[in-house]
Motif scaffolding. Structure first.
Motif, PDB file in Angstrom:
ATOM      1  N   ALA A  27     -31.008  -2.933 -25.710  1.00  0.00           N
ATOM      2  CA  ALA A  27     -31.498  -2.647 -24.362  1.00  0.00           C
ATOM      3  C   ALA A  27     -32.669  -3.570 -24.006  1.00  0.00           C
ATOM      4  O   ALA A  27     -32.751  -4.062 -22.880  1.00  0.00           O
ATOM      5  N   LEU A  30     -31.255  -6.867 -23.182  1.00  0.00           N
ATOM      6  CA  LEU A  30     -30.595  -6.823 -21.876  1.00  0.00           C
ATOM      7  C   LEU A  30     -31.618  -6.989 -20.762  1.00  0.00           C
ATOM      8  O   LEU A  30     -31.369  -7.669 -19.775  1.00  0.00           O
ATOM      9  N   GLU A  31     -32.777  -6.378 -20.931  1.00  0.00           N
ATOM     10  CA  GLU A  31     -33.838  -6.450 -19.918  1.00  0.00           C
ATOM     11  C   GLU A  31     -34.622  -7.749 -19.988  1.00  0.00           C
ATOM     12  O   GLU A  31     -34.919  -8.355 -18.965  1.00  0.00           O
ATOM     13  N   SER A  80     -21.648 -12.044 -23.024  1.00  0.00           N
ATOM     14  CA  SER A  80     -21.628 -11.017 -21.976  1.00  0.00           C
ATOM     15  C   SER A  80     -20.843  -9.776 -22.389  1.00  0.00           C
ATOM     16  O   SER A  80     -21.000  -8.721 -21.774  1.00  0.00           O
ATOM     17  N   ARG A  83     -23.178  -6.816 -23.126  1.00  0.00           N
ATOM     18  CA  ARG A  83     -23.639  -6.132 -21.909  1.00  0.00           C
ATOM     19  C   ARG A  83     -22.528  -5.249 -21.351  1.00  0.00           C
ATOM     20  O   ARG A  83     -22.772  -4.099 -20.962  1.00  0.00           O
ATOM     21  N   MET A  84     -21.319  -5.760 -21.303  1.00  0.00           N
ATOM     22  CA  MET A  84     -20.204  -4.989 -20.769  1.00  0.00           C
ATOM     23  C   MET A  84     -19.968  -3.729 -21.595  1.00  0.00           C
ATOM     24  O   MET A  84     -19.766  -2.642 -21.034  1.00  0.00           O
ATOM     25  N   PHE A  86     -22.135  -2.121 -23.511  1.00  0.00           N
ATOM     26  CA  PHE A  86     -23.289  -1.241 -23.303  1.00  0.00           C
ATOM     27  C   PHE A  86     -23.166  -0.524 -21.960  1.00  0.00           C
ATOM     28  O   PHE A  86     -23.305   0.699 -21.881  1.00  0.00           O
ATOM     29  N   ASP A  87     -22.892  -1.273 -20.897  1.00  0.00           N
ATOM     30  CA  ASP A  87     -22.758  -0.692 -19.562  1.00  0.00           C
ATOM     31  C   ASP A  87     -21.583   0.277 -19.485  1.00  0.00           C
ATOM     32  O   ASP A  87     -21.691   1.343 -18.868  1.00  0.00           O
ATOM     33  N   LEU A  88     -20.475  -0.079 -20.102  1.00  0.00           N
ATOM     34  CA  LEU A  88     -19.299   0.788 -20.091  1.00  0.00           C
ATOM     35  C   LEU A  88     -19.573   2.098 -20.832  1.00  0.00           C
ATOM     36  O   LEU A  88     -19.180   3.170 -20.375  1.00  0.00           O
ATOM     37  N   ILE A  90     -22.497   3.576 -21.156  1.00  0.00           N
ATOM     38  CA  ILE A  90     -23.377   4.381 -20.303  1.00  0.00           C
ATOM     39  C   ILE A  90     -22.577   5.008 -19.166  1.00  0.00           C
ATOM     40  O   ILE A  90     -22.747   6.192 -18.855  1.00  0.00           O
ATOM     41  N   THR A  91     -21.683   4.254 -18.558  1.00  0.00           N
ATOM     42  CA  THR A  91     -20.837   4.791 -17.490  1.00  0.00           C
ATOM     43  C   THR A  91     -19.968   5.924 -18.012  1.00  0.00           C
ATOM     44  O   THR A  91     -19.834   6.965 -17.372  1.00  0.00           O
TER      45      THR A  91
END
Length: 103
Positions: A27, A30-31, A80, A83-84, A86-88, A90-91
């Motif tokens: 994280a 990512l930031e 990438s 990130r995908m 990680f985002d997936l 969380i979604t």
């Protein structure tokens, strides 16, 4: 069905990502983009030793890449896909929370 070796490799990646400390490092990257170990340790509340150990594991499994400049090591996400993923995740988690709230 994926090949047995693929399933084993996938289990290793998910096991690696199952650690809250390593997720905090991801994280932070990512930031912050590329960061040195000392900044990652400060951002995540890890000791430098713990951050280095976790980053070494993430590097071995191609989750992060390292660039060395003299004695300093700078880490960034490998690509990438991290990130995908990680985002997936969380979604997916939020979707499950919303369904439970609707029940």
């Amino acid at each position: 069905m994926p090949a047995p070796e693929t399933v084993e490799d996938l289990a290793q990646i998910f096991g690696l990502l199952a650690d809250p400390g390593r997720l905090r490092l991801i994280a932070a990257l990512l930031e912050g983009g590329e960061m040195c170990v000392c900044d990652l340790a400060a951002a995540t509340g890890h000791s430098m030793s713990a951050a280095s150990h976790a980053l070494r594991l993430l590097r071995v499994h191609n989750v992060v890449k390292v660039r060395r400049a003299g004695r300093m090591a700078y880490y960034r996400l490998a690509d990438s896909h991290v990130r995908m993923l990680f985002d997936l995740a969380i979604t997916h988690m939020r979707h499950g929370e919303q369904e439970r709230d609707d029940e």
